[in-house]
Design a protein around this motif. Structure first.
Motif, PDB file in Angstrom:
ATOM      1  N   PHE A  83      55.624  59.580  31.158  1.00  0.00           N
ATOM      2  CA  PHE A  83      55.395  59.086  32.516  1.00  0.00           C
ATOM      3  C   PHE A  83      55.333  57.556  32.542  1.00  0.00           C
ATOM      4  O   PHE A  83      54.687  56.970  33.401  1.00  0.00           O
ATOM      5  CB  PHE A  83      54.112  59.683  33.083  1.00  0.00           C
ATOM      6  CG  PHE A  83      54.096  61.187  33.038  1.00  0.00           C
ATOM      7  CD1 PHE A  83      54.869  61.929  33.912  1.00  0.00           C
ATOM      8  CD2 PHE A  83      53.345  61.863  32.087  1.00  0.00           C
ATOM      9  CE1 PHE A  83      54.882  63.311  33.861  1.00  0.00           C
ATOM     10  CE2 PHE A  83      53.348  63.249  32.024  1.00  0.00           C
ATOM     11  CZ  PHE A  83      54.120  63.975  32.912  1.00  0.00           C
ATOM     12  N   GLY A  84      56.005  56.911  31.603  1.00  0.00           N
ATOM     13  CA  GLY A  84      55.979  55.455  31.525  1.00  0.00           C
ATOM     14  C   GLY A  84      56.450  54.808  32.813  1.00  0.00           C
ATOM     15  O   GLY A  84      57.561  55.063  33.275  1.00  0.00           O
ATOM     16  N   GLY A  85      55.617  53.943  33.397  1.00  0.00           N
ATOM     17  CA  GLY A  85      55.989  53.261  34.626  1.00  0.00           C
ATOM     18  C   GLY A  85      55.561  53.968  35.884  1.00  0.00           C
ATOM     19  O   GLY A  85      55.772  53.455  36.982  1.00  0.00           O
ATOM     20  N   CYS A  86      54.930  55.154  35.772  1.00  0.00           N
ATOM     21  CA  CYS A  86      54.480  55.847  36.984  1.00  0.00           C
ATOM     22  C   CYS A  86      53.307  55.095  37.597  1.00  0.00           C
ATOM     23  O   CYS A  86      52.666  54.265  36.945  1.00  0.00           O
ATOM     24  CB  CYS A  86      54.081  57.285  36.671  1.00  0.00           C
ATOM     25  SG  CYS A  86      52.557  57.467  35.696  1.00  0.00           S
ATOM     26  N   SER A  87      53.022  55.367  38.848  1.00  0.00           N
ATOM     27  CA  SER A  87      51.908  54.715  39.525  1.00  0.00           C
ATOM     28  C   SER A  87      50.831  55.748  39.845  1.00  0.00           C
ATOM     29  O   SER A  87      51.130  56.788  40.441  1.00  0.00           O
ATOM     30  CB  SER A  87      52.377  54.043  40.817  1.00  0.00           C
ATOM     31  OG  SER A  87      51.400  53.149  41.302  1.00  0.00           O
ATOM     32  N   PRO A  88      49.580  55.493  39.419  1.00  0.00           N
ATOM     33  CA  PRO A  88      48.496  56.480  39.624  1.00  0.00           C
ATOM     34  C   PRO A  88      48.336  56.871  41.077  1.00  0.00           C
ATOM     35  O   PRO A  88      48.358  56.030  41.981  1.00  0.00           O
ATOM     36  CB  PRO A  88      47.259  55.727  39.113  1.00  0.00           C
ATOM     37  CG  PRO A  88      47.802  54.739  38.129  1.00  0.00           C
ATOM     38  CD  PRO A  88      49.133  54.310  38.684  1.00  0.00           C
ATOM     39  N   GLU A 103      46.600  58.941  35.818  1.00  0.00           N
ATOM     40  CA  GLU A 103      46.806  57.784  34.959  1.00  0.00           C
ATOM     41  C   GLU A 103      48.234  57.756  34.429  1.00  0.00           C
ATOM     42  O   GLU A 103      48.869  58.805  34.292  1.00  0.00           O
ATOM     43  CB  GLU A 103      45.824  57.801  33.786  1.00  0.00           C
ATOM     44  CG  GLU A 103      44.370  57.640  34.182  1.00  0.00           C
ATOM     45  CD  GLU A 103      43.433  57.628  32.991  1.00  0.00           C
ATOM     46  OE1 GLU A 103      43.909  57.902  31.862  1.00  0.00           O
ATOM     47  OE2 GLU A 103      42.238  57.355  33.175  1.00  0.00           O
ATOM     48  N   PRO A 104      48.735  56.550  34.084  1.00  0.00           N
ATOM     49  CA  PRO A 104      50.109  56.441  33.577  1.00  0.00           C
ATOM     50  C   PRO A 104      50.264  56.797  32.106  1.00  0.00           C
ATOM     51  O   PRO A 104      51.378  56.971  31.633  1.00  0.00           O
ATOM     52  CB  PRO A 104      50.453  54.964  33.818  1.00  0.00           C
ATOM     53  CG  PRO A 104      49.144  54.260  33.807  1.00  0.00           C
ATOM     54  CD  PRO A 104      48.142  55.230  34.365  1.00  0.00           C
ATOM     55  N   ALA A 153      39.837  58.485  45.375  1.00  0.00           N
ATOM     56  CA  ALA A 153      39.169  57.182  45.354  1.00  0.00           C
ATOM     57  C   ALA A 153      39.134  56.582  43.959  1.00  0.00           C
ATOM     58  O   ALA A 153      38.837  55.396  43.803  1.00  0.00           O
ATOM     59  CB  ALA A 153      37.750  57.321  45.882  1.00  0.00           C
ATOM     60  N   SER A 154      39.461  57.371  42.935  1.00  0.00           N
ATOM     61  CA  SER A 154      39.315  56.903  41.557  1.00  0.00           C
ATOM     62  C   SER A 154      40.527  56.153  41.035  1.00  0.00           C
ATOM     63  O   SER A 154      40.446  55.477  40.014  1.00  0.00           O
ATOM     64  CB  SER A 154      39.036  58.098  40.635  1.00  0.00           C
ATOM     65  OG  SER A 154      40.187  58.933  40.522  1.00  0.00           O
ATOM     66  N   HIS A 155      41.679  56.273  41.704  1.00  0.00           N
ATOM     67  CA  HIS A 155      42.888  55.653  41.158  1.00  0.00           C
ATOM     68  C   HIS A 155      43.199  54.341  41.863  1.00  0.00           C
ATOM     69  O   HIS A 155      42.736  54.095  42.984  1.00  0.00           O
ATOM     70  CB  HIS A 155      44.079  56.611  41.257  1.00  0.00           C
ATOM     71  CG  HIS A 155      44.542  56.887  42.654  1.00  0.00           C
ATOM     72  ND1 HIS A 155      45.283  55.990  43.382  1.00  0.00           N
ATOM     73  CD2 HIS A 155      44.388  57.961  43.458  1.00  0.00           C
ATOM     74  CE1 HIS A 155      45.560  56.490  44.571  1.00  0.00           C
ATOM     75  NE2 HIS A 155      45.011  57.694  44.642  1.00  0.00           N
ATOM     76  N   PRO A 156      43.984  53.479  41.231  1.00  0.00           N
ATOM     77  CA  PRO A 156      44.344  52.197  41.854  1.00  0.00           C
ATOM     78  C   PRO A 156      45.169  52.416  43.115  1.00  0.00           C
ATOM     79  O   PRO A 156      45.820  53.454  43.278  1.00  0.00           O
ATOM     80  CB  PRO A 156      45.188  51.504  40.775  1.00  0.00           C
ATOM     81  CG  PRO A 156      44.844  52.192  39.503  1.00  0.00           C
ATOM     82  CD  PRO A 156      44.523  53.605  39.883  1.00  0.00           C
TER      83      PRO A 156
END
Length: 395
Positions: A103-108, A125-126, A158-161
């Motif tokens: 999942f390299g480059g994914c967005s949380p 998480e990524p 609420a926990s992710h960016p």
């Protein structure tokens, strides 16, 4: 399914580590949606955005085992250390993908997988390592692991960016800052990067232990010259005016100005050289290994791991950006087709083994018992995969 084994690097990596720590997946794709999704998502992005999928996946099997079904490419993306079985589902543990990042480059919170967290909610998480029960959405994860909680989905989201801008735009209620919670109230200081660039940097992304009692006078400085004099007096280029590698790369999404997160130079032990990109092994982006293995400058990686290699690095950031663009993680295995281009037709053929004839047959007239159980379906019914059926049943 139950949990699954995987490798894990030591808590104190050596200067010349093994090339086979964690575990990671591989890929074999279909087609792809638009290369240019909207540049201005809504202020409250959905976990399941359309991104203009190339076709519907309604008739395809979506139970992926230790993986998540990708609605943009209509295939399963496997967790780290898991590979496809003959039915292109994620049920086989494997080691050959240890140096990949699925999942390299994914967005949380957008296209990164969700998994249960010990704090009673789910996380996105990524670089999920040692996580095999992963889900496409927070609701799926919460329903499976925290079904009795009425706040799980809310706490999970609420926990992710924020993706990729604040979850609410500036001035609106609920606006979220460009900082992980652990850094929101931190002051910025000059601090020594002890493992990576070996120089002094300015910012809030210093290691957490530097704030503990007794450490700040020796590690956190308001004057860059004091940091340089104490830690790197022989360096004429101290301090470094750039940005230090994040001590926890899962926080990188907070600092990303656009999708996706930044690539890094990293030691690629499969070729004994430094590469560049977001496809570094997932374990290099978690648990503090970032400081040891991820570099913003090619010479830093080469000097530390491959000082005798003349053509180091073998990948440069301009080459990778030209080849892969700055798109979604699944663009690495899917055809990059524009919105108006003709997309391939996907036929939902079903192949099953005819044990008397000794071959696989295309059709839906298979015995009822082959579809009577989830495990039977996985073993006997193959969607659009004649080769997988034949290989498993008849060698």
């Amino acid at each position: 399914p139950s949990s699954q084994p995987s490798g894990d690097p030591s808590s104190q990596p050596s200067a010349q580590p093994s090339g086979m720590p964690s575990s990671q997946p591989s890929a074999q794709p279909s087609a792809q949606p638009s290369s240019t999704p909207s540049a201005q998502p809504s202020s409250q992005p959905s976990e399941s955005p359309s991104a203009n999928p190339s076709r519907g996946c309604e008739n395809l099997r979506t139970d992926c085992g230790w993986g998540i079904f990708n609605p943009w490419t209509c295939r399963c993306d496997c967790a780290a250390g898991i590979c496809f079985d003959g039915n292109e589902q994620c049920y086989l543990s494997c080691t050959e993908t240890a140096n990949n990042n699925p999942f390299g480059g994914c967005s949380p919170g957008w296209d990164c997988p969700w998994f249960p967290d010990q704090n009673g909610h789910c996380k996105s998480e990524p670089h999920p390592t040692q996580q095999f029960e992963i889900y496409r959405t927070s609701k799926e994860c919460c329903d499976t692991h925290f079904s009795g909680s009425s706040t799980c989905v809310e706490r999970s989201k609420a926990s992710h960016p924020p993706f990729p801008w604040p979850i609410h735009f500036p001035g609106t209620p609920g606006e979220r800052p460009f900082s992980p919670e652990i850094e929101i109230n931190r002051e910025s200081y000059w601090f020594p990067d002890l493992h990576n660039e070996l120089n002094c940097f300015y910012g809030r992304n210093y290691e957490e232990w530097m704030l503990e009692d007794g450490y700040p006078p020796y590690y956190l400085f308001t004057d860059s010259s004091k940091c340089c004099q104490l830690w790197y007096p022989a360096r004429s280029d101290c301090p470094n005016q750039g940005i230090a590698t994040n001590p926890e790369e899962d926080y990188a999404a907070y600092y990303a100005s656009s999708y996706p997160n930044n690539g890094y130079y990293f030691p690629d032990f499969t070729v004994n050289n430094c590469g560049f990109g977001q496809d570094y092994p997932a374990w290099m982006g978690s648990l503090g290994y970032e400081r040891w293995y991820l570099f913003r400058k090619p010479e830093s990686c080469c000097r530390k791991y491959f000082p005798m290699v003349k053509n180091c690095p073998y990948e440069h950031h301009t080459d990778v950006e030209h080849q892969q663009g700055n798109g979604y993680y699944w663009e690495s295995y899917a055809d990059n087709l524009g919105n108006l281009d003709a997309h391939p037709t996907i036929y939902n053929h079903t192949f099953y083994p005819d044990l008397h004839a000794g071959t696989c047959v295309n059709g839906t007239d298979y015995p009822d018992w082959m579809a009577s159980d989830r495990d039977f379906k996985r073993l006997y019914l193959y969607k659009n995969n004649l080769e997988g059926c034949c290989k498993y049943w008849f060698g």
